[in-house]
Design an enzyme around this catalytic site. Sequence first.
Site, PDB file in Angstrom:
ATOM      1  N   HIS A 102      -4.432 -35.876   3.320  1.00 20.48           N
ATOM      2  CA  HIS A 102      -4.991 -37.201   3.058  1.00 20.48           C
ATOM      3  C   HIS A 102      -3.678 -37.760   3.498  1.00 20.48           C
ATOM      4  O   HIS A 102      -3.920 -38.848   3.527  1.00 20.48           O
ATOM      5  CB  HIS A 102      -6.029 -38.031   1.904  1.00 20.48           C
ATOM      6  N   GLU A 160     -18.407 -34.410  12.225  1.00 21.58           N
ATOM      7  CA  GLU A 160     -17.190 -35.675  13.173  1.00 21.58           C
ATOM      8  C   GLU A 160     -16.666 -35.188  14.805  1.00 21.58           C
ATOM      9  O   GLU A 160     -16.818 -35.768  15.410  1.00 21.58           O
ATOM     10  CB  GLU A 160     -15.430 -35.586  12.523  1.00 21.58           C
TER      11      GLU A 160
END
Length: 658
Positions: A464, A397
Site C-alpha cells: 500500500h 482492476e
Amino acid sequence: MNYPSKGIGVELLIKLYKDMLKPRMIEEKMLILLRQGKISKWFSGIGQEAISVGIANAMKNDEYILPMHRNLGVFTTREVPLYRLFAQWQGKASGFTKGRDRSFHFGTQEHKLIGMISHLGPQLGVADGIALANVLRKQKHVTAVFTGEGATSEGDFHEALNVAAVWDLPVLFCIENNGYGLSTPTSEQFKCKNLADKGVGYGMEAHKLDGNNILEVFTKVDKLCKELRANPRPVLLEFDTFRMRGHEEASGTKYVPNQLLEEWAKKDPISNYESFLVSEGHLDEIKIKEITSEIQSEIDENLQLAFEEKAIELDESKELNDVYSSFDYQEVEHGSAIKNIRLVDAISEGLKQSMKKHDNLVIMGQDVADYGGVFKITEGFIDAFGKERVRNTPICESAIVSTAMGLSINGMKAVVEMQFADFVSSGFNPIVNYLAKVNYRWGENADVVIRMPCGAGVGAGPFHSQTNEAWFTKTPGLKVVYPAFPYDAKGLLTTAINDPNPVLFFEHKALYRSSYQDVPVDYYTLPLGKASVLKQGKQVTVVSYGAGVHWALETLEDSPQIKADLIDLRTLQPLDIETVYQSVKKTGKLIILQEDSLFGGVASDISALVMENCFEHLDAPVRRVASLETPIPFAKNLENNYLPKARFKAVLDELLAY
C-alpha cells in the site's frame, strides 16, 4: 443440418450465403498470397464463417462488434472496403494502422468494429464500457464481443462477465469453441462440460449453439438482440465449431487427429447451407456461379488496388506524433477567490468541477460511491451526480480499466480510481498494451484518467506504499502527472481529464492531509509538461517531484546558505527537461531526489539526458538520491531508513563540496 428458416425471407437467406462465401473465398486467396510471401501471417477462420456472419447480420450497423482474428466475416458483412483490408494485411498506408499493426488488430469507428489485441482478454471489458455508455445515454443498443475457448481461462474473461452481470449491461459474450487453443485441446483447458455453464456462476443467461449452422446462429442472436434492446442484460453464447486449419498457418494441424478433421469437414457451414438452399429451390448451379464470379471479381479488383499501392514511406515525425492523440490545451484562468485547502480537497474539487463541466464523465472505482472512496475524495458525489456516473466497481482492476477504454471508444470520458497505486498491477495489461498503444495503432483516443494514491511514509507496508510511476513513464502513449501541492493538483487534474490521452495521475497519500495551500475556488487548468521552479540559486540544481519536493524544500530551508534552483517537475510524461537543462547550464551541478527506488527510476533518465546534453556545463557528476532497493517495510524505523529523506542532505553537501 436442420435449418430453421421459418420467417426468414428468401433475400436474407441468399444474403447469408453470400456473406459466408465472401470471407471463405478471400481466405483461400490469402493462403495463396501467404505462400507467395505477399502477406506475412494468416489466422484462418475457415469453417467458422457462420458465427461471424450470423451475428453481424443480426445486429444493427450502428451497434458495436468486437471481433477477433478469425472473424473476417464480421468485417465483410459490415462492408469494410476490401482494398483497405488487403492493404492492412500488406502493411500499406490505406490500411487501418498505417503499417503499424497487422491482421485484425485495428478498429474502425465508421463501421463500429473494434479489433482485438493479442492479449485477448481486455476486449471483453472494452465491450462492457461500450455497452455502459449506451445504457447511460439510454440508447437501446447491443454490443457483441468475440473470444475463443482458450481465453475463457483468463482473468479478464471472468472479470468482464461479472461486471456486465452486476451492471446489467447488454453485451453478447460470444465464445467460439473451436476445439484447440493453438495446440492445446479443450480437454486440457477447462473441466466443465460446456463453456456456457460458466454463465450460471455469474447469474447470466447462457446458451450453447451449433456454430456451423448459419440459421441457428442468426435466428437465436437476432431474437436475443431484440430482447436485450428492450431489456438490457448480458448473455453468454457458446458456439460449437472447429478450427480446420492451424492456429496460424505456420503452426499446421499435425496435432489434430485426422478423424476429427474429417468429421468436422462434413459439417462445413457453407457447403451444407448451400445444399439446403439448392434443395429449397433458392439456388442452382447457375446462380452459384454468378455469385462466385461476382465475389471473385470484387476480390481481384480490390487486390489490384492494394498491390498497386506503393509500400508505406517512413516519416519519423509522424511516427512520433501519432503516439499521442492531438490535444489542443485550453488555458482556463481562475478568479481571485481562494481558500486554504489540503491536497485531498483540491483533488476532490478538481474532480467535482470536471464532473459539472463534462456531463459524459464517469467515475469508477472500489468504494467510490456511497462510501466516498477510502480517502473520501468522492464523498458527496452520489448526491451531486448520481450512481450512474459515480460507480462502485467489483474488485477487478483489469476489467475496469478496459471498461474505461470502452467508454472512451463510445464517446465518453472516464476517471478510474485505483484504491491504492499498488493495485494497478492487477490492471497493468490494458493500461500498457491497450490504452497506451491505441492511438498509435489506429488513431483512437483513450480518454481515461487513472488516479493513483501512492507513496510511503504512512506505515502501510509493501502493498500500500509503492510509488510506481516508472512502470509507466517508459511506456510510449501514456502521460504521467505527479503533483506535490494542492494548487497544482487541482489544475493538472482538470487538464488531465480534458486531455483525450490516457493519464496516470499520482497522488501522494502522505500529502493528502498534510499539504495545505491557497487554491482558487473556480475551475482552472494548468498545462502538462511544464515544471515549476520553486527556488532560485546559482550553486546547484535540485530536481524532484511528489513528496520529494517537500523533503528538498525542508532541507533547503534548514540550510539557507545553500543557494539552489529547486525544480518541481509536476509532470513526468511529458517531461519538461528544458527547464532542467537551463538550470544546469546556470549552476553546473545537479542532484535528483525521488521516492522510488534508484535503479530504473525517473532520476536515471534525467541524469542520462543531462549527461548527454549538458556535459560541458557540468562541474561535478550528476547525483541521484532515492529509496533503498528493497520493498517498502512497515515498521516506522525501517520505513524511515528505506526512504531517502535523511540521506539527501549528506549527498547534497558532497555535491556542493566537489
